[in-house]
Design an enzyme around this catalytic site. Structure first.
Site, PDB file in Angstrom:
ATOM      1  CB  CYS A  71      33.417  50.157  48.681  1.00 10.96           C
ATOM      2  SG  CYS A  71      34.190  51.618  48.029  1.00 10.96           S
ATOM      3  CD  GLU A  93      41.297  51.965  50.258  1.00  5.76           C
ATOM      4  OE1 GLU A  93      40.302  52.021  51.011  1.00  5.76           O
ATOM      5  OE2 GLU A  93      42.179  52.841  50.227  1.00  5.76           O
ATOM      6  CE  LYS A 152      42.234  38.794  40.315  1.00  8.59           C
ATOM      7  NZ  LYS A 152      41.144  38.692  39.325  1.00  8.59           N
ATOM      8  CD  GLU A 166      30.315  45.509  51.274  1.00 14.45           C
ATOM      9  OE1 GLU A 166      31.054  44.509  51.286  1.00 14.45           O
ATOM     10  OE2 GLU A 166      30.702  46.631  50.909  1.00 14.45           O
TER      11      GLU A 166
HETATM   12  P1  NDP Z   1      36.151  40.236  46.052  1.00 14.73           P
HETATM   13  O1  NDP Z   1      36.837  40.439  47.357  1.00 14.73           O
HETATM   14  O2  NDP Z   1      35.441  38.976  45.835  1.00 14.73           O
HETATM   15  O3  NDP Z   1      37.195  40.357  44.848  1.00 14.73           O
HETATM   16  C1  NDP Z   1      38.059  41.430  44.715  1.00 14.73           C
HETATM   17  C2  NDP Z   1      39.232  41.002  43.896  1.00 14.73           C
HETATM   18  O4  NDP Z   1      39.937  40.006  44.608  1.00 14.73           O
HETATM   19  C3  NDP Z   1      38.863  40.394  42.544  1.00 14.73           C
HETATM   20  O5  NDP Z   1      39.838  40.745  41.584  1.00 14.73           O
HETATM   21  C4  NDP Z   1      38.927  38.913  42.847  1.00 14.73           C
HETATM   22  O6  NDP Z   1      39.181  38.112  41.717  1.00 14.73           O
HETATM   23  C5  NDP Z   1      40.102  38.865  43.789  1.00 14.73           C
HETATM   24  N1  NDP Z   1      40.160  37.662  44.605  1.00 14.73           N
HETATM   25  C6  NDP Z   1      39.172  36.767  44.862  1.00 14.73           C
HETATM   26  N2  NDP Z   1      39.646  35.767  45.636  1.00 14.73           N
HETATM   27  C7  NDP Z   1      40.950  36.023  45.870  1.00 14.73           C
HETATM   28  C8  NDP Z   1      41.981  35.382  46.613  1.00 14.73           C
HETATM   29  N3  NDP Z   1      41.772  34.247  47.277  1.00 14.73           N
HETATM   30  N4  NDP Z   1      43.208  35.937  46.651  1.00 14.73           N
HETATM   31  C9  NDP Z   1      43.442  37.106  46.003  1.00 14.73           C
HETATM   32  N5  NDP Z   1      42.521  37.754  45.272  1.00 14.73           N
HETATM   33  C10 NDP Z   1      41.285  37.236  45.218  1.00 14.73           C
HETATM   34  O7  NDP Z   1      35.258  41.513  45.871  1.00 14.73           O
HETATM   35  P2  NDP Z   1      34.327  41.859  44.645  1.00 14.73           P
HETATM   36  O8  NDP Z   1      35.095  41.908  43.383  1.00 14.73           O
HETATM   37  O9  NDP Z   1      33.166  40.966  44.765  1.00 14.73           O
HETATM   38  O10 NDP Z   1      33.965  43.383  44.979  1.00 14.73           O
HETATM   39  C11 NDP Z   1      33.023  43.700  45.877  1.00 14.73           C
HETATM   40  C12 NDP Z   1      33.651  43.957  47.247  1.00 14.73           C
HETATM   41  O11 NDP Z   1      34.690  44.914  47.157  1.00 14.73           O
HETATM   42  C13 NDP Z   1      32.646  44.557  48.192  1.00 14.73           C
HETATM   43  O12 NDP Z   1      32.757  43.918  49.435  1.00 14.73           O
HETATM   44  C14 NDP Z   1      33.058  46.012  48.316  1.00 14.73           C
HETATM   45  O13 NDP Z   1      32.722  46.643  49.489  1.00 14.73           O
HETATM   46  C15 NDP Z   1      34.519  45.941  48.124  1.00 14.73           C
HETATM   47  N6  NDP Z   1      35.001  47.191  47.574  1.00 14.73           N
HETATM   48  C16 NDP Z   1      35.713  48.034  48.382  1.00 14.73           C
HETATM   49  C17 NDP Z   1      36.129  49.264  47.934  1.00 14.73           C
HETATM   50  C18 NDP Z   1      36.952  50.154  48.811  1.00 14.73           C
HETATM   51  O14 NDP Z   1      37.579  51.064  48.312  1.00 14.73           O
HETATM   52  N7  NDP Z   1      36.986  49.946  50.097  1.00 14.73           N
HETATM   53  C19 NDP Z   1      35.832  49.715  46.580  1.00 14.73           C
HETATM   54  C20 NDP Z   1      35.110  48.749  45.798  1.00 14.73           C
HETATM   55  C21 NDP Z   1      34.699  47.537  46.294  1.00 14.73           C
HETATM   56  P3  NDP Z   1      38.024  37.460  40.782  1.00 14.73           P
HETATM   57  O15 NDP Z   1      36.731  38.040  41.216  1.00 14.73           O
HETATM   58  O16 NDP Z   1      38.449  37.850  39.447  1.00 14.73           O
HETATM   59  O17 NDP Z   1      38.092  35.995  40.950  1.00 14.73           O
END
Ligand code: NDP
Length: 503
Positions: A309, A275, A200, A406
């Site tokens: 991240c 992650e 997804k 963050e």
């Molecule tokens: P989110 O946590 O908002 O979203 C990540 C993914 O989870 C998206 O595909 C999102 O879907 C999905 N998602 C949202 N709500 C749910 C739910 N209730 N259940 C399951 N999946 C869900 O993060 P962002 O996309 O905003 O990315 C930024 C964040 O990711 C930052 O906090 C960053 O630090 C972290 N990150 C961490 C990395 C690492 O390796 N540690 C690398 C890159 C980013 P959708 O948005 O399509 O609705």
């Protein structure tokens, strides 16, 4: 596609292959078929530097996810993928990498247009990283084995050994900042060991993943091995987290969402890798080369406009060089061009969405309210697009919101320190522990500080040096488990202990 977006693409002479892809009706990839959402729903994709509509993607439903899981399950339980000779899986993964390489420019353009990021950086980092990850894990397919064991104490005679078996159907939930590369981090290892996957992508940035699926099909990877379901996290992602047909969930995203996913996945003991977010500390000691360190620190926070991240977003500089260091940073950053992602000289690109821009600007406002000294940036961009200029705050304290949370944008918060013990304590004073960086030319000090930092990666005299052979993941609330390296393979394998009684 809006006329503003079309004009943007025309202005930068985007390739015909990319235009052809963007002109298509986008479909999800389930069991080798290209399908719309079961209820026909779509959502609009917005281009970040114009704010115009780029295209639409299917807004998948729980039913679409059921179908994708069934396809992945069928392929895993009864299909050929996990039964293929490892060298054949390796060959197919290299073929996929060859296709990614052949379409690198097009993929970089799609990633840039969809996410807003610099097309040059997308090509050199995201797409190259994606290719390298598939090649690295392709080679592992033929190097997975258990071990022969001599029981240590049990009386009697036995033949005992362990087998390594793929965990099964793996679901990956991907964030929007490095869409294709993060997906490669999840899929490379999973496919190499014989798992099947359901992906997804983030709703904001699904396009490169859909183009990738076309290349999966072209490579001859069997139907059902890779399935893509686009749609909202609260619908598709949430359904994945608790789906009984999924054996492992691998998530990259924010810490709050990761916690929700983890809690749901625990109900039926899914394997999981999380992650999550970060607020990585950067320690600059008095013996560092100020100019070189300032450049690396700026790259470490402002690359991808801070939407990284492990961005080095908390800066601690020794008091004796604090002001000269801020001056060196200011000078270097003044040479970074803020421009739309397709501009070949762009370094600071727009943020991914209006929502992200609002969120980052609200943190900047909080920094001003809390009394941090604004050194540069800090003002909203007046024109079109979701730009936020690189911003530096000085004289921060660890109890400020902008230091604790963050921000995920081009905002660096800094303060000075007086001695090593103090800065180690400041660096570790965070719920996060994804990465940290040390700038120093004193080897003894560097080796003394590395073990004291509670972080999954420690960079010395550089930042975000990522490679498929090196594991990546966090301490504390930055998650658990590791992507990349041999460490990731273990998380996709079950270990079966076999006992054959001889006497
Ligand atoms: P989110 O946590 O908002 O979203 C990540 C993914 O989870 C998206 O595909 C999102 O879907 C999905 N998602 C949202 N709500 C749910 C739910 N209730 N259940 C399951 N999946 C869900 O993060 P962002 O996309 O905003 O990315 C930024 C964040 O990711 C930052 O906090 C960053 O630090 C972290 N990150 C961490 C990395 C690492 O390796 N540690 C690398 C890159 C980013 P959708 O948005 O399509 O609705």
């Amino acid at each position: 596609m809006d006329t503003t977006v079309k004009a943007y693409l025309d202005n930068y002479q985007v390739s015909q292959a990319t235009r052809d892809f963007l002109a298509k009706t986008q479909r999800m990839f389930i069991g080798g078929n290209w399908v719309g959402a079961s209820d026909g729903a779509v959502s609009e994709v917005i281009e970040a530097s114009t704010g115009g509509v780029l295209t639409q993607i299917p807004e998948g439903t729980a039913l679409d996810l059921d179908r994708a899981v069934a396809a992945a399950r069928h392929q895993f339980d009864q299909g050929e993928w996990s039964q293929l000779k490892p060298l054949e899986r390796e060959r197919l993964l290299h073929k996929l990498a060859d296709l990614l390489e052949a379409h690198a420019q097009e993929l970089a353009e799609i990633e840039s247009i969809d996410m807003g990021k610099s097309v040059v950086q997308a090509l050199e980092v995201d797409i190259q990283g994606t290719i390298d990850t598939f090649r690295y894990f392709a080679g592992w397919a033929s190097k997975i084995y258990g071990r022969s064991v001599e029981p240590a104490s049990l009386p009697g005679s036995y033949v005992t050994y362990t087998r390594k078996e793929p965990v099964g159907v793996v679901a990956s939930i991907i964030p929007w900042n490095f869409p294709l590369q993060t997906m490669a981090w999840k899929l490379g290892a999973a496919l190499a060991v014989g798992c099947t996957v359901v992906v997804k992508p983030a709703e904001l940035t699904s396009l490169s993943t859909l183009r990738f699926a076309e290349l999966v099909q072209q490579a001859g990877i069997p139907d059902g091995v890779v399935n893509i379901v686009t749609g909202r996290g609260s619908v598709v992602g949430a359904a994945m987290s608790s789906h009984p047909g999924i054996d492992k969930i691998t998530f990259t995203g924010s810490t709050p969402v990761g916690r929700t996913v983890g809690e749901a996945a625990l109900a039926d003991m899914k394997r999981m890798t999380l992650e999550l977010g970060g607020k990585s500390a950067v320690l600059v000691f008095e013996d560092a080369d100020i100019k070189a360190a300032a450049e690396a620190v700026a790259q470490g926070i402002f690359f991808n406009s801070g939407q990284v991240c492990d961005a080095g977003s908390r800066l601690y500089v020794h008091a004796s060089i604090y002001e000269p260091f801020l001056e060196a940073l200011t000078e270097y950053v003044s040479g970074l061009k803020m421009a739309p992602g397709l501009d070949p000289d762009c370094f600071i690109s727009p943020l991914v969405s209006a929502k992200q821009q609002d969120s980052v600007l609200s943190y900047i406002e909080a920094g001003k309210q809390e009394g941090a000294r604004l050194v540069f940036g800090g003002e909203a961009h007046g024109g079109s697009g979701y730009f936020v200029p690189p911003t530096l705050f000085a004289d921060c304290r660890n109890d400020m919101k902008i230091v604790r949370e963050e921000i995920f944008g081009p905002v660096l918060v800094s303060q000075s320190f007086s001695d090593e013990d103090e800065v180690v304590a400041l660096a570790n004073d965070s719920i996060y522990g994804l990465a940290a960086a040390i700038y120093s030319n004193d080897l003894t000090r560097v080796h003394r500080v590395i073990p004291q930092l509670k972080a999954g990666s420690v960079y010395v005299n550089g930042h975000s040096t990522i490679d498929p052979a090196m594991p990546f993941g966090g301490y504390k609330q930055s998650g658990f488990g590791r992507d990349l390296g041999p460490e990731q393979l273990e998380s996709l394998l079950e270990t079966k202990s076999v006992w054959i009684t001889l006497s």
